[in-house]
Write a protein that holds these residues in place. Structure first.
Motif, PDB file in Angstrom:
ATOM      1  N   THR A  69       0.739  -1.251  -0.045  1.00  0.00           N
ATOM      2  CA  THR A  69       0.089  -0.176   0.104  1.00  0.00           C
ATOM      3  C   THR A  69       0.871   1.140   0.092  1.00  0.00           C
ATOM      4  O   THR A  69       2.052   1.116   0.096  1.00  0.00           O
ATOM      5  N   ALA A  70       0.358   2.486  -0.173  1.00  0.00           N
ATOM      6  CA  ALA A  70       1.088   3.552  -0.192  1.00  0.00           C
ATOM      7  C   ALA A  70       1.678   3.905   0.896  1.00  0.00           C
ATOM      8  O   ALA A  70       1.155   3.937   2.154  1.00  0.00           O
ATOM      9  N   ASN A  71       2.891   4.293   0.955  1.00  0.00           N
ATOM     10  CA  ASN A  71       3.742   4.827   2.325  1.00  0.00           C
ATOM     11  C   ASN A  71       3.066   6.449   2.485  1.00  0.00           C
ATOM     12  O   ASN A  71       3.243   7.093   1.390  1.00  0.00           O
ATOM     13  N   PRO A  72       2.677   6.587   3.630  1.00  0.00           N
ATOM     14  CA  PRO A  72       1.873   7.940   3.819  1.00  0.00           C
ATOM     15  C   PRO A  72       2.958   8.989   4.351  1.00  0.00           C
ATOM     16  O   PRO A  72       2.345  10.158   4.338  1.00  0.00           O
ATOM     17  N   ILE A  73       4.315   8.913   4.506  1.00  0.00           N
ATOM     18  CA  ILE A  73       5.121   9.728   5.176  1.00  0.00           C
ATOM     19  C   ILE A  73       5.202  11.007   4.323  1.00  0.00           C
ATOM     20  O   ILE A  73       4.883  12.208   5.206  1.00  0.00           O
ATOM     21  N   VAL A  74       5.398  11.105   3.229  1.00  0.00           N
ATOM     22  CA  VAL A  74       5.622  12.334   2.478  1.00  0.00           C
ATOM     23  C   VAL A  74       4.094  12.949   2.208  1.00  0.00           C
ATOM     24  O   VAL A  74       4.094  13.949   2.477  1.00  0.00           O
ATOM     25  N   GLN A  75       3.074  12.202   1.817  1.00  0.00           N
ATOM     26  CA  GLN A  75       2.053  12.762   1.580  1.00  0.00           C
ATOM     27  C   GLN A  75       1.418  13.595   2.964  1.00  0.00           C
ATOM     28  O   GLN A  75       0.775  14.664   2.997  1.00  0.00           O
ATOM     29  N   SER A  76       1.560  13.028   4.064  1.00  0.00           N
ATOM     30  CA  SER A  76       0.956  13.449   5.306  1.00  0.00           C
ATOM     31  C   SER A  76       1.666  14.727   5.950  1.00  0.00           C
ATOM     32  O   SER A  76       1.212  15.375   6.791  1.00  0.00           O
ATOM     33  N   THR A  77       2.912  14.924   5.268  1.00  0.00           N
ATOM     34  CA  THR A  77       3.700  16.184   5.773  1.00  0.00           C
ATOM     35  C   THR A  77       3.841  17.277   4.796  1.00  0.00           C
ATOM     36  O   THR A  77       4.735  18.140   5.044  1.00  0.00           O
ATOM     37  N   THR A  78       3.179  17.055   3.630  1.00  0.00           N
ATOM     38  CA  THR A  78       3.111  17.887   2.480  1.00  0.00           C
ATOM     39  C   THR A  78       1.941  18.802   2.228  1.00  0.00           C
ATOM     40  O   THR A  78       1.193  18.098   1.573  1.00  0.00           O
ATOM     41  N   PRO A  79       1.521  19.919   2.778  1.00  0.00           N
ATOM     42  CA  PRO A  79       0.321  20.417   2.633  1.00  0.00           C
ATOM     43  C   PRO A  79       0.074  20.401   0.949  1.00  0.00           C
ATOM     44  O   PRO A  79       1.121  20.989   0.324  1.00  0.00           O
ATOM     45  N   GLY A  80      -1.112  20.137   0.601  1.00  0.00           N
ATOM     46  CA  GLY A  80      -1.509  20.579  -0.859  1.00  0.00           C
ATOM     47  C   GLY A  80      -1.101  19.780  -1.926  1.00  0.00           C
ATOM     48  O   GLY A  80      -1.195  19.854  -2.789  1.00  0.00           O
ATOM     49  N   LEU A  81      -0.577  18.433  -1.063  1.00  0.00           N
ATOM     50  CA  LEU A  81      -0.063  17.520  -2.184  1.00  0.00           C
ATOM     51  C   LEU A  81      -1.095  16.353  -2.426  1.00  0.00           C
ATOM     52  O   LEU A  81      -1.423  15.712  -1.508  1.00  0.00           O
ATOM     53  N   GLY A  82      -1.604  16.471  -3.656  1.00  0.00           N
ATOM     54  CA  GLY A  82      -2.835  15.553  -3.821  1.00  0.00           C
ATOM     55  C   GLY A  82      -2.658  14.097  -3.687  1.00  0.00           C
ATOM     56  O   GLY A  82      -1.650  13.834  -4.329  1.00  0.00           O
ATOM     57  N   THR A  83      -3.544  13.108  -3.244  1.00  0.00           N
ATOM     58  CA  THR A  83      -3.385  11.716  -3.305  1.00  0.00           C
ATOM     59  C   THR A  83      -4.608  11.324  -3.816  1.00  0.00           C
ATOM     60  O   THR A  83      -5.891  12.046  -3.836  1.00  0.00           O
ATOM     61  N   ASP A  84      -4.573  10.075  -4.466  1.00  0.00           N
ATOM     62  CA  ASP A  84      -5.925   9.441  -4.755  1.00  0.00           C
ATOM     63  C   ASP A  84      -6.602   8.711  -3.637  1.00  0.00           C
ATOM     64  O   ASP A  84      -5.955   8.746  -2.688  1.00  0.00           O
ATOM     65  N   LYS A  85      -7.589   7.948  -3.979  1.00  0.00           N
ATOM     66  CA  LYS A  85      -8.175   7.410  -2.642  1.00  0.00           C
ATOM     67  C   LYS A  85      -7.498   6.072  -2.089  1.00  0.00           C
ATOM     68  O   LYS A  85      -7.744   5.706  -0.935  1.00  0.00           O
ATOM     69  N   ARG A  86      -6.509   5.588  -2.606  1.00  0.00           N
ATOM     70  CA  ARG A  86      -5.664   4.509  -2.070  1.00  0.00           C
ATOM     71  C   ARG A  86      -4.472   5.299  -1.358  1.00  0.00           C
ATOM     72  O   ARG A  86      -3.588   4.578  -0.909  1.00  0.00           O
ATOM     73  N   GLY A  87      -4.385   6.586  -1.465  1.00  0.00           N
ATOM     74  CA  GLY A  87      -3.049   6.992  -0.804  1.00  0.00           C
ATOM     75  C   GLY A  87      -2.053   7.434  -1.702  1.00  0.00           C
ATOM     76  O   GLY A  87      -1.043   7.928  -0.970  1.00  0.00           O
TER      77      GLY A  87
END
Lengths: 300, 482
Positions: B412-430
């Motif tokens: 599954t998607a590693n969440p670290i960069v996404q969760s700490t970068t405001p405004g970085l879009g992700t899909d429904k699987r992360g």
């Protein structure tokens, strides 16, 4: 390479290291950990960060000798280096104004609980710290905790210092005395954290524990640190390391942490044998030097 | 460097070329290699390479290049091999592919260049992968010719992750004159190339050599940095002065099936199993400190049918496993692994339990795995992936004794960069959203590609994304257009 700026024992087998790691020092928050690897052939082990100094660019960790890696680590001195230190990893502790927070530290866990206690205090909470150790010498950071706590309660298993008993005895007393408790944070041996969870479960007091499963990369790649939370797998490195104690399956944590007991013991025995040989060789060399000095008419 | 030949130097007529048999890759005998970690394929020598290169039909409109995710000019480099100018062939290769020694070993050529080779309609396709590997290894042996140093642009690019996509971006951008720094979370560089793919398929020495070339070209590397934790994307751009960032953080957390017993001691994720072996050298315990379960004489199974599954079980076999099973819920035809790996694994004695799935892991009452309760499957109607859905056969349950089970059923998607970068879009699987042409994310100046965008895929697809990203980063840095 990460340089050790300062290293000294807090108690027998428990050593504090101040390490130069400017990037980590700038970002560290209470509850987070680093993964370190001492040398090229070393394993990666997670260790909670005790504190950091963003200005000096240093972090501190407190290490208890247990297996080969922690013993080797605790043999390092000021001026030595650690090959790899990466972090800060894991989610930071949730620090806000809850009201009354009881912070429980068992043994070396006290070092990890301390920065959270300080942060809870800064956030305006009433902080009651309960710390315990097997014996007097293993009760650490009492002075530091007193500075950030409204009260500090201490127990030793053998009664050699403060009250004889366990940290859970003090927690139970607080509850029985009607102290309103909004949050309990417990960090220490798994048996202690499990016991704390049992004490608070029936009163439904929100309780957080910091879990220490086997871990390799610590960045959400390998999945080795999975823990059972409400029967589902979660990963301590990215979902934790702090979890709601009442949802944790502690039995599985104990079982999984024992997975490598056999090789670990083998590795430790080999390490101790090598260290003993080195020590003997050193003593032998000292003896020879002494003999020489005597032969030379005792000039030394 | 000699000039590219303008016309063919191939003395054979097309008919004669078809008659030349596909040259066989020399390999370690199965009964020997299943006990060691040395490379299975030994590589072509110059004679075999020239013989194979002579088979190329030199199509007017080569489809092999169209089907290569990084667009290698196959016809040209093969012509240069025919001409005997192996270094020129390697230089031609580097224009499109900065990691040929790696892709020559791990690409699924049968689905790409070789899959579309015209020869394949009548005989076996041209051995493009083998030729690619040959020229990369040849160049390494005689000394790599670095491309000329470009004029510095003064622009700085941060690359997150030193896996195949990040390295491709680094290699392409450094050749355009940008300053490039690669941040790696682990202590060693290479990402999945070092922690995931085993030595017998991709020797770590090869990866180190390719990294060394990158270093000589001017790429900077920093290990022990988890972007999102140690430093954020915003800090890299605002405080450390990077003009653009490429996110290539790769595969994330392993998936599990959610069946009883997955937490037992003896159940590994493939990522953990392979990381212990490849990155941590746990099989050399106690010389190395990281332990792993002793597999000698044990029965081991991997659950899954991809390359990761085969890498895991073939490693287990080499570490002394008595029985080594692949448990896969569909049939041979649906297996996503490279054809060559499946072939090699069968030769080595891996037992393929097709159309089979575990429903429960069994234990000894003390938390240790003793086996898997499995069920046989049959293929029903096609599912969302277009493959026929496996359906359990009633009453077909059986127990397979096992000491170790390895889950290789995806990530599954590693969440670290996404969760700490405001405004970085992700899909429904992360996963990070990036446009497929230019690999641009929803944040200006931030690009992404590889597994963190697509989900688990192949080395070459990650490199393809890296190549597109490098082109669009270069465009962005020179024009400022977003």
């Amino acid at each position: 390479m990460f340089k050790i700026i300062d290293a000294h024992f807090l108690a027998p087998g428990i050593k504090r290291f101040v390490i130069e790691a400017p990037r980590i020092a700038r970002k560290q928050k209470p509850g987070q950990f680093v993964i370190l690897r001492i040398y090229e052939e070393g394993e990666r082990i997670p260790i909670t960060i005790e504190n950091s100094d963003p200005v000096k660019g240093t972090i501190s960790i407190v290490v208890q000798s247990a297996g080969k890696t922690t013993r080797l680590l605790n043999s390092l001195e000021t001026g030595d280096s650690i090959q790899d230190v990466v972090g800060p990893l894991g989610k930071p502790s949730e620090i806000e104004k809850f009201g009354t927070v009881v912070v429980i530290g068992g043994g070396v866990g006290t070092a990890m609980a301390y920065p959270s206690a300080a942060a809870f205090k800064r956030a305006g909470n009433r902080v009651i710290s309960i710390i315990g150790g097997r014996t007097k010498e293993l009760v650490i950071l009492e002075k530091e905790l007193r500075e950030v706590s409204d009260a500090v309660l201490i127990t030793t298993d053998d009664g050699s210092y403060a009250d004889k008993g366990f940290v859970t005895d003090k927690l139970r007393q607080l509850i029985q005395n009607g102290t309103p408790i909004d949050l309990v944070l417990a960090i220490g041996p798994i048996v202690m954290m499990k016991a704390v969870a049992e004490v608070t479960r029936k009163d439904n007091i929100r309780t957080v524990v910091s879990l220490n499963p086997i871990m390799i990369d610590g960045t959400g790649m390998c999945g080795g640190c999975r823990v059972l939370i409400d029967g589902k797998s979660e990963f301590a490195c990215v979902d934790g390391p702090e979890f709601d104690a009442h949802r944790v399956n502690f039995e599985v944590l104990v079982q999984r942490n024992a997975m490598y007991r056999e090789p670990e013991q083998k590795s430790l025995a080999e390490f101790e044998r090598v260290m003993l040989e080195k020590q003997k060789a050193r003593e032998g060399a000292d003896d020879e030097a002494g003999q020489c000095a005597i032969a030379q008419g005792g000039q030394k | 460097m000699s000039p590219t030949p303008t016309k063919s130097l191939n003395p054979l007529s097309p008919k004669e070329r078809i008659k030349v048999p596909r040259q066989l890759m020399p390999e370690q005998p199965p009964c020997e290699r299943n006990k060691n970690f040395s490379e299975v394929n030994l590589g072509f020598d110059a004679e075999l390479a020239r013989q194979e290169a002579l088979r190329c039909l030199e199509c007017a409109k080569p489809t092999c290049t169209d089907n290569c995710p990084v667009g290698v000019d196959v016809k040209k480099f093969v012509q240069l091999i025919v001409a005997g100018d192996f270094l020129a062939a390697a230089a031609k290769m580097r224009e499109a592919n900065v990691l040929p020694a790696i892709t020559g070993r791990v690409c699924p050529q049968e689905d790409q260049c070789e899959g579309s080779c015209l020869l394949a309609k009548k005989v076996k396709p041209l051995g493009i992968g083998y030729l690619e590997r040959f020229i990369a290894d040849y160049e390494q042996r005689v000394g790599i010719q670095l491309p000329p140093k470009p004029t510095p642009t003064g622009k700085k690019v941060a690359i997150v992750g030193s896996g195949p996509s990040g390295l491709t971006v680094a290699g392409d951008l450094i050749q355009k004159g940008h300053q490039v720094r690669v941040f790696e979370a682990l202590h060693d560089l290479g990402g999945v190339l070092v922690y995931g793919i085993p030595e017998f398929r991709l020797p770590k020495q090869i990866v180190r050599e390719q990294l060394d070339v990158m270093g000589k070209m001017g790429v900077e590397f920093e290990t022990d940095v988890v972007v999102g934790r140690t430093v954020t994307i915003d800090e890299l751009m605002n405080e450390e002065g990077y003009d653009a960032v490429y996110i290539g953080t790769g595969a994330g957390l392993p998936q599990f099936m959610g069946i009883p017993g997955e937490h037992l001691n003896g159940v590994y994720s493939a990522n953990e199993f392979l990381t212990r072996i490849n990155l941590m050298k746990a099989y050399k315990f106690p010389q190395y400190d990281e332990p792993m379960l002793d597999l000698h004489g044990k029965d081991v199974a991997v659950i899954g049918g991809g390359n990761t599954a085969l890498d895991s079980i073939r490693s287990a076999l080499r570490l002394g496993a008595h029985k080594a099973y692949v448990i896969y819920r569909r049939s041979d035809a649906e297996m996503p692994a490279r054809a060559e790996e499946v072939h090699h694994a069968k030769e080595e004695g891996i037992d393929f339990q097709m159309l089979t799935a575990p429903v429960e892991f069994l234990d000894n009452g003390k938390g240790w795995l003793t086996g898997a309760r499995c069920v046989r499957m049959e293929l029903g109607e096609p599912d969302a992936s277009g493959r026929r859905r496996p359906v359990p056969v009633k009453g077909s349950e059986f127990d397979l004794p096992l000491s170790v089970a390895i889950m290789a059923i995806g990530t599954t998607a590693n969440p670290i960069v996404q969760s700490t970068t405001p405004g970085l879009g992700t899909d429904k699987r992360g996963y990070i959203v990036a446009d497929p042409d230019k690999q641009r994310t929803t944040r200006k100046g931030v690009f992404a590609g590889g597994d963190i965008v697509t989900g688990a895929a192949t080395v070459i697809l990650a490199m393809g994304a890296g190549r597109r990203a490098a082109a669009s980063i270069h465009e962005y840095l020179t024009t400022g257009d977003w």
